[in-house]
Design an enzyme around this catalytic site. Structure first.
Site, mmCIF file in Angstrom:
data_model
loop_
_atom_site.group_PDB
_atom_site.id
_atom_site.type_symbol
_atom_site.label_atom_id
_atom_site.label_comp_id
_atom_site.label_asym_id
_atom_site.label_seq_id
_atom_site.Cartn_x
_atom_site.Cartn_y
_atom_site.Cartn_z
ATOM 1 N N ASP A 134 0.846 -1.188 0.000
ATOM 2 C CA ASP A 134 0.000 0.000 0.000
ATOM 3 C C ASP A 134 0.887 1.245 0.000
ATOM 4 O O ASP A 134 1.871 1.316 0.743
ATOM 5 C CB ASP A 134 -0.898 0.016 1.245
ATOM 6 C CG ASP A 134 -2.366 0.167 0.889
ATOM 7 O OD1 ASP A 134 -2.690 1.170 0.249
ATOM 8 O OD2 ASP A 134 -3.165 -0.708 1.259
ATOM 9 N N ASP A 171 -3.350 4.495 -2.334
ATOM 10 C CA ASP A 171 -4.502 4.960 -1.582
ATOM 11 C C ASP A 171 -4.963 6.332 -2.078
ATOM 12 O O ASP A 171 -4.146 7.246 -2.249
ATOM 13 C CB ASP A 171 -4.109 5.038 -0.095
ATOM 14 C CG ASP A 171 -5.277 5.298 0.822
ATOM 15 O OD1 ASP A 171 -6.166 4.447 0.892
ATOM 16 O OD2 ASP A 171 -5.278 6.358 1.483
ATOM 17 N N GLU A 176 -6.413 3.774 -6.217
ATOM 18 C CA GLU A 176 -7.755 3.949 -5.658
ATOM 19 C C GLU A 176 -8.240 5.331 -6.080
ATOM 20 O O GLU A 176 -7.678 6.339 -5.673
ATOM 21 C CB GLU A 176 -7.720 3.832 -4.135
ATOM 22 C CG GLU A 176 -9.101 3.936 -3.506
ATOM 23 C CD GLU A 176 -9.057 4.081 -1.994
ATOM 24 O OE1 GLU A 176 -10.019 3.630 -1.346
ATOM 25 O OE2 GLU A 176 -8.094 4.653 -1.456
ATOM 26 N N HIS A 220 -11.388 -3.987 2.372
ATOM 27 C CA HIS A 220 -11.313 -3.637 3.796
ATOM 28 C C HIS A 220 -12.206 -2.457 4.167
ATOM 29 O O HIS A 220 -12.441 -2.210 5.350
ATOM 30 C CB HIS A 220 -9.870 -3.330 4.170
ATOM 31 C CG HIS A 220 -9.320 -2.123 3.475
ATOM 32 N ND1 HIS A 220 -9.080 -2.098 2.111
ATOM 33 C CD2 HIS A 220 -8.978 -0.894 3.936
ATOM 34 C CE1 HIS A 220 -8.608 -0.904 1.775
ATOM 35 N NE2 HIS A 220 -8.541 -0.158 2.858
ATOM 36 N N ASP A 221 -12.689 -1.713 3.168
ATOM 37 C CA ASP A 221 -13.555 -0.556 3.406
ATOM 38 C C ASP A 221 -15.022 -0.832 3.084
ATOM 39 O O ASP A 221 -15.862 0.054 3.250
ATOM 40 C CB ASP A 221 -13.105 0.636 2.542
ATOM 41 C CG ASP A 221 -11.852 1.306 3.068
ATOM 42 O OD1 ASP A 221 -11.593 1.224 4.286
ATOM 43 O OD2 ASP A 221 -11.123 1.916 2.257
#
Length: 557
Positions: free
Chosen positions: A98, A199, A254, A327-328
């Site tokens: 990440d 991210d 993302e 994960h979100d």
């Protein structure tokens, strides 16, 4: 279309805090992941995406980084991380890390210096502004509720934080910041990683004037001023030129709120930016006028329209990423399937969809078991900052606690973050201590041990889907064509590559429905490649009675 390893790969996302604890402190860690590498190899995945394991005060579960080149004590050491990388490479798997560079932690050395004085050399690493009319510099709302600005007592100025107030936004207009980021990326790539998941990368370029957001609230979403901003493509092309182009890596950005047209600017192969992006149009399908917490029923026709739009509009231009949870996001079988009577059937049906579209499929840990959303009885059991902030804000505004909890049960991020369910023993084999977040109580029925022993399990179905992608190029590179566009129960499409053609039929309903193949699809024979039910002998593809959540993939000749 150019053929590359990352187009042909299947990615498995690990949320390290919840994957496997090795030392009994209740927190998943890197040695725990190492102990499960054979499991991942058995599943057949090619790439591991590791959510942040960097040093962090952990205000937002590691997405607030205080040292980009150190490992958080909770997770282990840099030596543990090196052993993980070596273990993956030995098993023929790759590792992507990440990259969180829209913001850092307020405990990062850069910000500690930046807040000391207005003339500090690091001041311009972040976005500082004077008060306006006695309040914040503008009316932007944070993604995590409240204002996106915080006043710092030392200098009396405000700093921008689009997320938590402990996550100040970096100033990408400053070329020193960009150089620091590129040097850090190079450091990790030289250690041997295989790429980055970036991210909220489309937030790094803000309109310099930082104008007020439209809206009549005290604080309003200002995305028009910081999403896909004026210099975003310049920054990413510079990043590619300076760093990424020098390595054989995959990158996934993302990028909330992008359209297919905007996405193609990020991923077109002639532009030198990213391999693919995560877009979230489908993730908003059950969000009402009030946003994600205003949960509304979704319709299959809308689902198909969104999926088809991305399949068609990026075909030949750029690459899709394929996911239904992370994960979100809530667990996909609870959101888009049936996590009760037809949990296995619907989980397999949804997996069939993800693994037979054009793009790189992403599996979120536990998805391959059919793990479900959780309903904790008390807010005391929740850990997610977004969820806790929302609960308090909505309670103050007069919404009932029962109503708020219903939204959390549907959409809360902790649905995805409950510990991985390994076996039927205490805490499901995740830890010998007290888990940082409670295990979903259904772990006694849904776990790895049970799945490995059951030849008809969701896990073994995923294994077969992953094998099929490696055996049939049409699944990876074939063109997509939607059938039965207006059908409210069935999602059907073909995939075609030269003379190879697949027909995918999916029943999204818990009731039996009749599938009729359009006359335009001509074939002489049909071979079943995979399905979550056995087709009756002599079944006709022209007219098929589909059972609840049935999925069939047929090779047509």
């Amino acid at each position: 279309m150019k053929k590359t390893w990352w187009k042909e790969s299947v990615v498995y996302q690990i949320y390290p805090r919840s994957f496997q604890d090795s030392n009994g402190d209740g927190i998943g860690d890197i040695p725990g992941i190492i102990s499960r590498l054979d499991y991942l190899q058995k599943l057949g995945v090619d790439v591991i995406w590791l959510c942040p394991v960097y040093e962090s005060p952990n205000d937002d579960n590691g997405y607030d980084i205080s040292n980009y080149q150190g490992i958080m004590d909770d997770f282990g050491t840099i030596e543990d991380w090196e052993e993980l990388l070596e273990g993956l490479h030995q098993r023929g798997m790759k590792l992507i890390m990440d990259l969180v560079v829209n913001h850092s932690s307020d405990e990062h050395a850069w910000f500690v210096e930046s807040r000391k004085s207005k003339d500090n050399p690091y001041r311009d690493y972040y976005i500082w502004r004077d008060s306006k009319n006695g309040g914040e510099p503008n009316n932007w709302a944070s993604f995590f509720s409240g204002s996106a600005w915080k006043r710092d007592e030392t200098t009396g100025q405000y700093f921008l934080h689009l997320f938590s107030s402990k996550q100040p936004d970096l100033n990408w207009e400053n070329d020193k910041v960009r150089r620091e980021v590129y040097d850090m990326m190079t450091w990790w790539l030289d250690k041997g990683i295989d790429g980055f998941r970036m991210d909220v990368i489309n937030l790094i370029s803000k309109i310099p004037e930082l104008p007020d957001a439209a809206g009549d609230g005290k604080y309003n979403f200002g995305g028009e001023h910081f999403m896909n901003g004026p210099r975003i493509h310049e920054f990413l092309q510079e990043m590619n030129r300076e760093v990424l182009s020098k390595y054989d890596v995959m990158t996934v950005g993302e990028t909330p709120c992008v359209t297919p047209e905007e996405a193609s600017l990020y991923v077109r192969e002639d532009r030198g930016e990213l391999s693919m992006v995560f877009q979230f149009e489908l993730m908003d399908i059950d969000a009402g006028p009030g946003g994600k917490w205003n949960v509304t029923p979704w319709k299959l026709i809308d689902f198909k329209r969104i999926m088809s739009k991305w399949q068609v509009e990026l075909d030949g231009k750029g690459w899709n990423s394929l996911f239904l949870n992370n994960h979100d996001q809530p667990r996909m079988v609870s959101r888009f399937g049936n996590d009760g009577a037809y949990r296995k059937e619907s989980a397999k049906m949804l997996a069939t969809l993800l693994h037979t579209l054009q793009g790189t499929p992403y599996i979120y840990q536990g998805e391959e078991l059919g793990m479900t959303n959780v309903k904790f009885a008390s807010m005391d059991d929740y850990r997610d900052i977004e969820t806790i902030n929302m609960f308090n804000e909505y309670l103050e505004s007069g919404r009932s606690e029962a109503d708020i909890m219903a939204s959390i049960y549907s959409k809360g991020r902790d649905n995805a973050r409950t510990p991985m369910q390994w076996d039927g023993k205490a805490h499901s084999g995740f830890t010998t201590g007290t888990p940082w977040l409670q295990v979903n109580p259904n772990y006694t029925e849904i776990n790895v041990k049970e799945s490995l022993e059951d030849p008809d399990s969701i896990f073994h179905y995923y294994r077969r889907l992953i094998e099929l992608r490696k055996q049939h190029e049409v699944i990876v590179y074939g063109h997509y064509e939607l059938l039965l566009e207006e059908d409210e129960h069935i999602y059907a499409y073909t995939r075609t590559l030269e003379d190879e053609r697949l027909l995918v039929i999916l029943n999204f309903d818990e009731e039996p429905v009749t599938f009729e193949l359009p006359e335009t699809v001509v074939y002489e024979s049909a071979e079943v490649l995979i399905g979550n039910y056995v087709l009756p002998a002599g079944a006709s593809v022209r007219r098929m009675e589909l059972r609840p959540y049935e999925a069939q993939v047929l090779k047509l000749k």
